[in-house]
Design a protein around this motif. Structure first.
Motif, PDB file in Angstrom:
ATOM      1  N   SER A  20       1.030  -1.199  -0.056  1.00 50.81           N
ATOM      2  CA  SER A  20      -0.095  -0.167  -0.007  1.00 50.81           C
ATOM      3  C   SER A  20       0.889   1.214  -0.084  1.00 50.81           C
ATOM      4  O   SER A  20       0.641   2.165  -0.720  1.00 50.81           O
ATOM      5  N   ALA A  21       1.782   1.261   0.884  1.00 49.16           N
ATOM      6  CA  ALA A  21       2.709   2.378   1.044  1.00 49.16           C
ATOM      7  C   ALA A  21       3.542   2.566  -0.580  1.00 49.16           C
ATOM      8  O   ALA A  21       3.775   3.710  -0.994  1.00 49.16           O
ATOM      9  N   SER A  22       3.916   1.565  -1.087  1.00 52.72           N
ATOM     10  CA  SER A  22       4.428   1.502  -2.306  1.00 52.72           C
ATOM     11  C   SER A  22       3.526   2.183  -3.374  1.00 52.72           C
ATOM     12  O   SER A  22       3.991   3.164  -4.228  1.00 52.72           O
ATOM     13  N   ARG A  23       2.407   1.674  -3.358  1.00 49.46           N
ATOM     14  CA  ARG A  23       1.479   2.100  -4.325  1.00 49.46           C
ATOM     15  C   ARG A  23       1.069   3.615  -4.108  1.00 49.46           C
ATOM     16  O   ARG A  23       0.840   4.514  -5.252  1.00 49.46           O
ATOM     17  N   LEU A  24       0.960   3.958  -3.044  1.00 51.31           N
ATOM     18  CA  LEU A  24       0.711   5.317  -2.698  1.00 51.31           C
ATOM     19  C   LEU A  24       1.845   6.135  -3.222  1.00 51.31           C
ATOM     20  O   LEU A  24       1.540   7.553  -3.634  1.00 51.31           O
ATOM     21  N   LEU A  25       2.963   5.713  -2.953  1.00 49.42           N
ATOM     22  CA  LEU A  25       4.237   6.719  -3.429  1.00 49.42           C
ATOM     23  C   LEU A  25       4.179   6.838  -4.959  1.00 49.42           C
ATOM     24  O   LEU A  25       4.494   7.830  -5.422  1.00 49.42           O
ATOM     25  N   LYS A  26       3.964   5.687  -5.676  1.00 53.59           N
ATOM     26  CA  LYS A  26       3.838   5.727  -7.093  1.00 53.59           C
ATOM     27  C   LYS A  26       2.668   6.693  -7.623  1.00 53.59           C
ATOM     28  O   LYS A  26       2.888   7.430  -8.382  1.00 53.59           O
ATOM     29  N   THR A  27       1.680   6.699  -7.144  1.00 54.85           N
ATOM     30  CA  THR A  27       0.519   7.350  -7.364  1.00 54.85           C
ATOM     31  C   THR A  27       0.691   8.858  -6.970  1.00 54.85           C
ATOM     32  O   THR A  27       0.429   9.758  -7.754  1.00 54.85           O
ATOM     33  N   VAL A  28       1.685   9.244  -5.885  1.00 54.30           N
ATOM     34  CA  VAL A  28       1.996  10.705  -5.646  1.00 54.30           C
ATOM     35  C   VAL A  28       2.947  10.997  -6.685  1.00 54.30           C
ATOM     36  O   VAL A  28       2.813  12.097  -7.357  1.00 54.30           O
ATOM     37  N   GLN A  29       3.918  10.045  -7.083  1.00 54.47           N
ATOM     38  CA  GLN A  29       4.871  10.558  -8.287  1.00 54.47           C
ATOM     39  C   GLN A  29       4.303  10.742  -9.353  1.00 54.47           C
ATOM     40  O   GLN A  29       4.469  11.410 -10.075  1.00 54.47           O
ATOM     41  N   ASN A  75      -1.910   6.467 -15.482  1.00 57.54           N
ATOM     42  CA  ASN A  75      -1.685   5.477 -14.391  1.00 57.54           C
ATOM     43  C   ASN A  75      -1.346   4.008 -15.030  1.00 57.54           C
ATOM     44  O   ASN A  75      -0.272   3.382 -14.686  1.00 57.54           O
ATOM     45  N   ARG A  76      -1.969   3.647 -16.137  1.00 54.11           N
ATOM     46  CA  ARG A  76      -1.868   2.506 -16.668  1.00 54.11           C
ATOM     47  C   ARG A  76      -0.379   2.432 -17.433  1.00 54.11           C
ATOM     48  O   ARG A  76       0.586   1.359 -17.329  1.00 54.11           O
TER      49      ARG A  76
END
Length: 83
Positions: A20-29, A75-76
């Motif tokens: 979840s933290a990794s996905r959140l970081l990627k979403t913010v980036q 995102n994709r």
């Protein structure tokens, strides 16, 4: 049996939270990248916008989208690049 089930549950939670933290970081980036691209688009001159098939109004509309409004294809694209 209870101890192994409890241990498995704790291990699963750790993996899920790390993911979840990794996905959140990627979403913010991705959101920040989209924001930078939109700001760059807003600074393009009319001739360059015409070259890419956009009007000044379309570029301004895109540039004014909020930070959290990330296009699904962006995102994709990020997910594909990670593979």
């Amino acid at each position: 049996m209870f101890a192994s089930l409890h241990t498995a549950t704790i291990a699963t939670r750790r993996v899920q939270s790390a993911g979840s933290a990794s996905r959140l970081l990627k979403t913010v980036q991705t959101a920040l990248s989209a924001h930078r691209q939109r700001q760059f688009l807003a600074r393009l001159d009319d001739r360059t916008l015409a070259d890419i098939g956009l009007t000044r109004d379309e570029a301004q509309i895109e540039a004014s989208r909020p930070l959290w409004d990330i296009p699904a294809n962006l995102n994709r694209r990020t997910e594909i690049l990670e593979m």
